[in-house]
Design a protein around this motif. Structure first.
Motif, PDB file in Angstrom:
ATOM      1  N   GLU A  61       8.085  14.830 -10.219  1.00 24.09           N
ATOM      2  CA  GLU A  61       7.928  13.732  -9.274  1.00 24.09           C
ATOM      3  C   GLU A  61       6.446  13.407  -9.229  1.00 24.09           C
ATOM      4  O   GLU A  61       5.617  14.288  -9.032  1.00 24.09           O
ATOM      5  CB  GLU A  61       8.419  14.118  -7.883  1.00 24.09           C
ATOM      6  CG  GLU A  61       8.218  12.991  -6.879  1.00 24.09           C
ATOM      7  CD  GLU A  61       8.751  13.312  -5.503  1.00 24.09           C
ATOM      8  OE1 GLU A  61       9.990  13.376  -5.353  1.00 24.09           O
ATOM      9  OE2 GLU A  61       7.931  13.523  -4.595  1.00 24.09           O
ATOM     10  N   MET A  62       6.136  12.144  -9.439  1.00 27.05           N
ATOM     11  CA  MET A  62       4.747  11.709  -9.436  1.00 27.05           C
ATOM     12  C   MET A  62       4.587  10.578  -8.429  1.00 27.05           C
ATOM     13  O   MET A  62       5.444   9.704  -8.329  1.00 27.05           O
ATOM     14  CB  MET A  62       4.337  11.274 -10.831  1.00 27.05           C
ATOM     15  CG  MET A  62       4.407  12.435 -11.825  1.00 27.05           C
ATOM     16  SD  MET A  62       4.340  11.956 -13.558  1.00 27.05           S
ATOM     17  CE  MET A  62       2.670  11.420 -13.703  1.00 27.05           C
ATOM     18  N   THR A  63       3.487  10.617  -7.698  1.00 24.83           N
ATOM     19  CA  THR A  63       3.176   9.577  -6.725  1.00 24.83           C
ATOM     20  C   THR A  63       2.291   8.534  -7.395  1.00 24.83           C
ATOM     21  O   THR A  63       1.267   8.870  -7.982  1.00 24.83           O
ATOM     22  CB  THR A  63       2.451  10.179  -5.509  1.00 24.83           C
ATOM     23  OG1 THR A  63       3.308  11.161  -4.928  1.00 24.83           O
ATOM     24  CG2 THR A  63       2.123   9.116  -4.481  1.00 24.83           C
ATOM     25  N   SER A  98      13.810   0.473  -2.389  1.00 15.27           N
ATOM     26  CA  SER A  98      13.404   1.876  -2.344  1.00 15.27           C
ATOM     27  C   SER A  98      12.040   2.088  -2.997  1.00 15.27           C
ATOM     28  O   SER A  98      11.696   1.421  -3.976  1.00 15.27           O
ATOM     29  CB  SER A  98      14.445   2.732  -3.057  1.00 15.27           C
ATOM     30  OG  SER A  98      14.016   4.069  -3.128  1.00 15.27           O
ATOM     31  N   ASP A  99      11.294   3.041  -2.471  1.00 13.87           N
ATOM     32  CA  ASP A  99      10.024   3.432  -3.080  1.00 13.87           C
ATOM     33  C   ASP A  99      10.232   4.482  -4.162  1.00 13.87           C
ATOM     34  O   ASP A  99       9.308   4.829  -4.879  1.00 13.87           O
ATOM     35  CB  ASP A  99       9.072   3.995  -2.014  1.00 13.87           C
ATOM     36  CG  ASP A  99       8.623   2.925  -1.047  1.00 13.87           C
ATOM     37  OD1 ASP A  99       8.478   1.762  -1.460  1.00 13.87           O
ATOM     38  OD2 ASP A  99       8.404   3.246   0.141  1.00 13.87           O
ATOM     39  N   VAL A 100      11.441   5.033  -4.270  1.00 10.59           N
ATOM     40  CA  VAL A 100      11.754   6.040  -5.279  1.00 10.59           C
ATOM     41  C   VAL A 100      12.225   5.337  -6.544  1.00 10.59           C
ATOM     42  O   VAL A 100      13.114   4.484  -6.499  1.00 10.59           O
ATOM     43  CB  VAL A 100      12.831   7.023  -4.780  1.00 10.59           C
ATOM     44  CG1 VAL A 100      13.208   8.017  -5.857  1.00 10.59           C
ATOM     45  CG2 VAL A 100      12.349   7.732  -3.521  1.00 10.59           C
ATOM     46  N   GLY A 121       0.790  -1.217   0.000  1.00  8.91           N
ATOM     47  CA  GLY A 121       0.000   0.000   0.000  1.00  8.91           C
ATOM     48  C   GLY A 121       0.826   1.273   0.000  1.00  8.91           C
ATOM     49  O   GLY A 121       0.302   2.354  -0.198  1.00  8.91           O
ATOM     50  N   HIS A 122       2.114   1.165   0.222  1.00  7.32           N
ATOM     51  CA  HIS A 122       2.991   2.333   0.270  1.00  7.32           C
ATOM     52  C   HIS A 122       3.218   2.848  -1.150  1.00  7.32           C
ATOM     53  O   HIS A 122       3.570   2.080  -2.029  1.00  7.32           O
ATOM     54  CB  HIS A 122       4.307   1.937   0.949  1.00  7.32           C
ATOM     55  CG  HIS A 122       5.021   3.080   1.553  1.00  7.32           C
ATOM     56  ND1 HIS A 122       6.017   3.741   0.894  1.00  7.32           N
ATOM     57  CD2 HIS A 122       4.872   3.705   2.744  1.00  7.32           C
ATOM     58  CE1 HIS A 122       6.472   4.714   1.664  1.00  7.32           C
ATOM     59  NE2 HIS A 122       5.789   4.714   2.787  1.00  7.32           N
ATOM     60  N   PRO A 123       3.038   4.157  -1.402  1.00  2.83           N
ATOM     61  CA  PRO A 123       3.158   4.662  -2.777  1.00  2.83           C
ATOM     62  C   PRO A 123       4.603   4.718  -3.281  1.00  2.83           C
ATOM     63  O   PRO A 123       5.541   4.827  -2.510  1.00  2.83           O
ATOM     64  CB  PRO A 123       2.566   6.072  -2.688  1.00  2.83           C
ATOM     65  CG  PRO A 123       2.739   6.466  -1.265  1.00  2.83           C
ATOM     66  CD  PRO A 123       2.663   5.196  -0.453  1.00  2.83           C
TER      67      PRO A 123
END
Length: 159
Positions: free
Chosen positions: A85-87, A131-133, A27-29
């Protein structure tokens, strides 16, 4: 009977922790980051005279592998220095995802360079990336008339 109860309790505890952690990760973007530039020399890559475009529209698009139907799409704009930067919510699993150039606000640099118009992105956690990035390769538009300095930079006169 007591040992069985302890083993079952321990197994349930491990399972609940594993489900809780993976549920959090799923669930983490994701944060997708990239740059949009104006190719001032028409070479298909960034140079020391490249400029970056504020206000360019970029799209993140994910398609399924079977019929290549779009399953997810979101638009964003580049800011200062051409950076965006886009989520992205949710894990895209086995989808094919790309950052795609849409439009430029610059009338003299609004032709999409087809060599640098899209960049692949991995938007899943099942591949081992921690990483989420998610950094994305820079994408570019072509300047209608290359800068005169480009001819001397690349030692040719056909520009």
């Amino acid at each position: 009977m007591g040992r069985l109860l302890v083993l079952v309790s321990a197994a349930l505890l491990v399972l609940s922790v594993a489900v809780g952690v993976s549920g959090y990760r799923m669930g983490h973007p994701f944060k997708v980051r990239g740059k949009v530039y104006c190719d001032t020399c028409g070479r298909g890559f960034e140079t020391n005279v490249t400029t970056y475009i504020q206000g360019a529209t970029v799209k993140i698009e994910c398609t399924d592998r079977e019929g290549l139907k779009v399953k997810y799409s979101v638009l964003g704009l580049s800011g200062l220095g051409g950076e965006y930067e886009m989520t992205i919510q949710g894990d895209r699993g086995d989808d094919i995802c790309d950052a795609v150039l849409v439009s430029s606000p610059l009338t003299d640099c609004d032709e999409i360079d087809t060599r640098r118009s899209r960049a692949s992105i991995i938007l899943t956690r099942s591949n081992g990336l921690s990483s989420d990035v998610r950094p994305v390769n820079s994408m570019g538009f072509l300047l209608k008339q290359p800068l005169p300095i480009c001819a001397t930079m690349f030692l040719d006169t056909d520009q």
